[in-house]
Design an enzyme around this catalytic site. Structure first.
Site: not given
Ligand code: NAP
Ligand code: F7E
Length: 333
Positions: A9-10, A12, A56-57, A80, A127, A129, A151, A181, A186
């Site tokens: 919940i904490t 994005q 906690d997960l 996560a 994801s 990923e 991951y 997203h 973020r």
């Molecule tokens: P985020 O902002 O990094 O949030 C991750 C959340 O997980 C935070 O609330 C964090 O809590 C919590 N968490 C971490 N470790 C934990 C633990 N051991 N027990 C319970 N909670 C824990 O991620 P998001 O962007 O909102 O994404 C939400 C979910 O969608 C994630 O599972 C991510 O992998 C997945 N996802 C994201 C994207 C994207 O582009 N955003 C795309 C595909 C999938 P704290 O605040 O306490 O650290």
């Molecule tokens: O990287 C490149 C990096 O860290 C995107 C998570 O929400 O989406 C996210 O994962 C791209 C990569 O996101 C920097 O190498 C270049 O190719 O913003 P990112 P991600 O790795 O795509 C997926 C769908 C999830 O599920 C994940 O939880 O950008 N890149 N220069 C960089 N990335 C970062 N972070 N920092 C740089 O300086």
């Protein structure tokens, strides 16, 4: 009044989903980890009606406790270790949280709901990923997985487990294969926010440059507010299923820089951007672009915010936030 439990919940997505469910009449519970989580005041400000539960997960009893208290109709497992870059450095923690965490919450559901599993529905935050070294473009639900990071591997485990609990126990369990997203909420470690924040600070004269890694990677970037609506829609269907959620457009980091810098009137950003091998990954996902036809047809879902609008929204929000933090009045864009 339907009840929902959100892990993460904490984060994005947790915040956007909490807002969406509250606006749709849900009683919302959120799992918060740590003995003094610094994000709690922010969550309470954005989601005043939400009840926060400690858990906690990586800790099964705490998940059982949270389910017993909240008795949710819907569980959204968003918690996560979500930063791909850190997953090589903390691979075990990533496996325990992002992978085994899914097993624990599913087992906790089985323990708490027993023979009455039809009372609960489960969403797993899978994801793009998982597609990793992509086998076809665009990626769809049937595209084979080839994850490229600890991951991605952990998410793939969680995805198959979700499918398996659906097939083994008849649990209404859905896996959302969500592409990147973003939003002003973020985390600053992700590339879009790293760029929007740096561009804002450059505009305000607070810094000169930003150091990034691979500028050639391509992603399918959408708006987080749209994507949490897809999660909710999945759990409202007659049958559980898995869905790709994406915009269908792909852009490079260079294009992200083009749009972000254009917002502050800079067309040649080369003198503001440094590329450093420190930010390159041991194995990269070169290109992602999703085909969300199934979500469009079955869920009636489509994105409402385009790439340019998204990047500009993030730059504008960061200009406002950084100016406030520095006590400046931002010049008009
Ligand atoms: P985020 O902002 O990094 O949030 C991750 C959340 O997980 C935070 O609330 C964090 O809590 C919590 N968490 C971490 N470790 C934990 C633990 N051991 N027990 C319970 N909670 C824990 O991620 P998001 O962007 O909102 O994404 C939400 C979910 O969608 C994630 O599972 C991510 O992998 C997945 N996802 C994201 C994207 C994207 O582009 N955003 C795309 C595909 C999938 P704290 O605040 O306490 O650290
Ligand atoms: O990287 C490149 C990096 O860290 C995107 C998570 O929400 O989406 C996210 O994962 C791209 C990569 O996101 C920097 O190498 C270049 O190719 O913003 P990112 P991600 O790795 O795509 C997926 C769908 C999830 O599920 C994940 O939880 O950008 N890149 N220069 C960089 N990335 C970062 N972070 N920092 C740089 O300086």
């Amino acid at each position: 009044m339907p009840r929902a439990l959100i892990t993460g919940i904490t984060g994005q997505d947790g915040l956007y989903l909490g807002e969406l469910l509250s606006s749709r009449g849900y009683e919302v519970f959120g799992l918060v980890r740590g003995q003094s989580n610094p994000k709690v005041p922010m969550v309470e400000r954005i989601l005043p009606g939400v009840e926060l539960l400690e858990g906690d997960l990586t800790d099964l009893p705490s998940l059982i406790g949270a389910l017993e208290v909240s008795q949710p109709d819907e569980v959204y497992n968003l918690g996560a270790v979500s930063f791909v870059g850190v997953s090589w450095k903390q691979a075990e923690l990533t496996g325990e949280t992002t992978g085994m965490g899914v097993l624990r919450i599913l087992e906790a559901i089985r323990i708490v709901y027993g023979d009455d599993l039809s009372r609960v529905r489960f969403y797993q935050a899978s994801s793009s990923e998982m597609f990793g070294k992509v086998r076809e473009t665009p990626q769809r639900e049937t595209t084979p997985f080839h994850p490229r990071s600890p991951y991605g591997v952990a998410k793939t485990f969680g995805h198959y487990l979700t499918v398996n609990y659906r097939e083994s126990y008849g649990l209404f369990a859905c896996s959302g294969l969500l592409f990147n997203h973003e939003s002003p909420r973020r985390g600053p470690e992700f590339v879009t926010r790293k760029v929007s924040r740096a561009v804002a600070r450059i505009y305000l004269g607070l810094q000169d440059s930003v150091t990034l890694g691979n500028l050639d990677a391509r992603r399918d970037w959408g708006f987080a507010g749209d994507y949490v609506d897809a999660m909710w829609r999945m759990l409202q269907q007659d049958e559980p299923d898995d869905y790709v959620v994406a915009t269908g457009e792909t852009h490079s980091i260079r294009e992200l820089l083009d749009v972000a810098f254009a917002r502050i009137g800079v067309s040649d950003w080369s003198k503001h951007v440094v590329s450093d091998p420190r930010f390159f990954r041991p194995a990269e996902v070169d290109i992602l672009v999703g085909d969300a036809s199934k979500a469009r047809e079955k869920l009636g879902w489509k994105p409402t915010v385009g790439f340019k609008e998204l990047v500009e929204m993030m730059v504008d929000a960061d200009i406002k936030a950084e100016a406030e933090a520095a006590g400046l009045t931002p010049p008009k864009l």
